[in-house]
Scaffold this active site. Structure first.
Site, mmCIF file in Angstrom:
data_model
loop_
_atom_site.group_PDB
_atom_site.id
_atom_site.type_symbol
_atom_site.label_atom_id
_atom_site.label_comp_id
_atom_site.label_asym_id
_atom_site.label_seq_id
_atom_site.Cartn_x
_atom_site.Cartn_y
_atom_site.Cartn_z
ATOM 1 N N ARG A 122 0.839 -1.198 0.000
ATOM 2 C CA ARG A 122 0.000 0.000 0.000
ATOM 3 C C ARG A 122 0.874 1.248 0.000
ATOM 4 N NH1 ARG A 122 -5.661 -0.937 3.295
ATOM 5 N NH2 ARG A 122 -6.624 -2.122 1.624
ATOM 6 N N GLN A 127 -1.282 2.081 -5.982
ATOM 7 C CA GLN A 127 -2.730 2.171 -5.770
ATOM 8 C C GLN A 127 -3.520 1.632 -6.963
ATOM 9 O OE1 GLN A 127 -3.639 6.192 -4.732
ATOM 10 N NE2 GLN A 127 -2.865 6.016 -2.650
ATOM 11 N N ASP A 130 -3.989 -2.079 -6.523
ATOM 12 C CA ASP A 130 -4.466 -2.538 -5.220
ATOM 13 C C ASP A 130 -5.832 -3.206 -5.369
ATOM 14 O OD1 ASP A 130 -5.051 -2.962 -2.611
ATOM 15 O OD2 ASP A 130 -4.644 -0.928 -1.927
ATOM 16 N N SER A 133 -8.230 -3.173 -2.265
ATOM 17 C CA SER A 133 -9.029 -1.954 -2.101
ATOM 18 C C SER A 133 -10.182 -1.923 -3.094
ATOM 19 C CB SER A 133 -8.144 -0.716 -2.273
ATOM 20 O OG SER A 133 -7.212 -0.618 -1.218
ATOM 21 N N TYR A 231 -2.241 -0.498 7.431
ATOM 22 C CA TYR A 231 -3.367 -1.142 8.113
ATOM 23 C C TYR A 231 -3.362 -0.768 9.595
ATOM 24 C CZ TYR A 231 -3.788 -4.137 4.000
ATOM 25 O OH TYR A 231 -3.952 -4.609 2.724
#
Length: 524
Positions: A122, A127, A130, A133, A231
């Site tokens: 992350r 991104q 990802d 997500s 996280y």
């Protein structure tokens, strides 16, 4: 090289790892695309759409695995699928390396390269790849839709001729990607939404979406998000007790609870206990997005919906993204395509598996006959947790009074000094200048002084409207210019004409700007 996508064999899985649009982009990278016949049907992509996009449709999974150099999947591969790997193949899929030791050993024995999409670090650059997500975003949205489907009332409040309907109260536990998606959907439907997270720095995000952040009367320094991959970290037992006490307080008020709390490679923490479920009103709904990892709620049954004795519905479905297969396949296929872009820097249809790259190294769990999980920390850190803002100490009434007196004295000294210096200068000029000059000079100095005080003491946000009006009013100087324009001196005539011109700009421009500003506040 050839990149192929087989049909998902997991029961109830409707997603597909390649869409016609993503296949077009993969072909631009130099790859030949293959798809197993019928692989995209449940997601709304027919074989004809793939054929139109230049994809070769292959009959049967065995033929597709044999022909493909790169295999892109969605679900964790079965042992029968891993048996088809060879040292020349690369597998890109969700893999759950932390809980799939048998799969890792088999991949190592086969010598294949395996990229786990849930292991994409992350960091900002990653991104676009990802996939966790992407899927969590869909799961959070769908959780609210499922809750509404099982909830017996409106989300939004209404006042009708038949009576008043109160708005639903929703609590979202965990403000990660899934939690924020649930918050956004819930508030847009009109519910009174509350949200909790162990990371207090997300409070601003929650409140910016129209929800109320639930604070605890307990302070505990959380581990920096950069050290945990972005996280949440494990909380202390004292913090957990304070957290549970707050949830017990909220339970009787909430109509819908959505739990999303997960820590990587761990079982889901139990946050909504049996006594909290029992305290909820009949007809309330709980959606547990952590059901696949054991659930955040006591009483959750994986992939089932259960109703408790007091009439609370607990939903433990794990296939929320699959229930929106077209949308989730589109996003996941885009994540795969971006991963392939990083794996193909030359855009020549050949994989360059650069283990020095933070993203590729982090996502790779098996490489050339070796298990490479867990990966080392990325050289580029995840976004760190925001440092808590230092609270400005509140002043006592005595301290405020003392500060005001000190500021008043300082301002008085400054103004007296300026007046004294200005008076001395005027006196010095008056000793040598004629009386007729001094009359005009004093008026000029006073005008400058008053104008300076008027403008200087006005807030910056009001400068434009103030200047617009004062320019128009102060342009009375045009009268003086008109009186001098008939003078016999050409120099005076030129100066008077320039004065009329510039004063005219002030008059018309000032009123025009004022009119436009006033129009900004009108409805029509």
């Amino acid at each position: 090289m050839k990149i192929g996508t087989p049909r998902e064999i997991a029961s109830g899985e409707n997603r597909v790892a390649m869409t016609p649009d993503s296949a077009v982009q993969l072909q631009k990278l130099g790859y030949e695309c293959l798809i197993e016949s019928g692989a995209g049907e449940k997601a709304g992509f027919s074989d004809a759409l793939y054929t139109a996009a230049g994809v070769s449709v292959v009959e049967g999974a065995e033929a597709l695995w044999a022909q493909s150099d790169i295999i892109a999947k969605v679900r964790i591969p079965e042992i029968s699928e891993l048996e088809r790997l060879t040292p020349e193949k690369t597998l890109i899929t969700f893999f759950n390396p932390g809980g799939n030791a048998e799969g890792l050993e088999l991949a190592k024995a086969k010598g294949a390269n395996v990229i786990a999409m849930e292991m994409v670090p992350r960091i900002s650059r990653a991104q676009k790849m990802d996939a966790l997500s992407s899927m969590a975003n869909i799961a959070g949205y769908r959780a609210v839709i499922e809750a509404g489907n099982n909830f017996g009332r409106f989300f939004t409040g209404q006042i009708t001729a038949a009576g008043k309907v109160p708005p639903a109260k929703v609590l979202v536990v965990g403000a990660g990607v899934a939690g924020l998606a649930a918050i956004g959907t819930s508030t847009s439907l009109g519910a009174i939404t509350h949200a909790f997270d162990v990371r207090p720095e997300v409070a601003e995000q929650v409140e910016s979406m129209g929800a109320q952040f639930v604070y605890l009367d307990f302070e505990e320094a959380q581990q920096d998000g950069a050290a945990t991959g972005g996280y949440a970290s494990v909380s202390s037992p004292e913090f957990r007790e304070a957290q549970l006490a707050k949830f017990r307080e909220l339970a009787p008020e909430m109509d819908i609870v959505i739990t999303t709390a997960l820590i990587p490679n761990r079982e889901a923490p139990k946050l909504w206990l049996a006594d909290m479920v029992a305290a909820m009103k009949p007809g309330s709904v709980i959606v547990d997005l952590a059901a696949e990892k054991g659930g955040n709620v006591e009483g959750t049954v994986m992939d089932e919906k259960v109703v408790t004795e007091n009439g609370v519905t607990i939903i433990g479905y794990t296939d929320f993204p699959s229930r929106m297969a077209t949308q989730s396949s589109t996003l996941y296929a885009t994540n795969i395509r971006h991963m392939m872009t990083d794996l193909t820097p030359g855009k020549d249809g050949k994989v360059d598996h650069n283990m020095e790259d933070d993203v590729i190294r982090g996502a790779t769990v098996a490489y050339q006959g070796e298990i490479t999980f867990p990966p080392p920390p990325p050289k580029t850190k995840a976004i760190a947790a925001a440092k808590p803002k230092e609270k400005t100490p509140e002043l006592t009434p005595e301290q405020k009074r003392a500060a005001e007196v000190a500021a008043f004295k300082a301002q008085t000294r400054s103004q007296v000094t300026l007046l004294a210096v200005g008076g001395a200068l005027l006196l010095a000029v008056g000793l040598v200048a004629p009386a007729s000059f001094m009359q005009h000079f004093i008026v000029f100095v006073l005008s400058v002084f008053i104008g300076f005080q008027v403008i200087w003491n006005v807030s910056h946000s009001l400068h434009t409207p103030l200047m617009a009006v004062t320019n128009a009013i102060s342009s009375i100087i045009i009268l003086g210019a008109l009186m001098q324009i008939g003078s016999g001196s050409w120099l005076v005539i030129i100066l008077a004409a320039l004065s009329v011109f510039m004063a005219g700009i002030n008059i018309f421009g000032g009123f025009l700007v004022t009119r436009r500003m006033l129009a900004m506040f009108q409805k029509s």
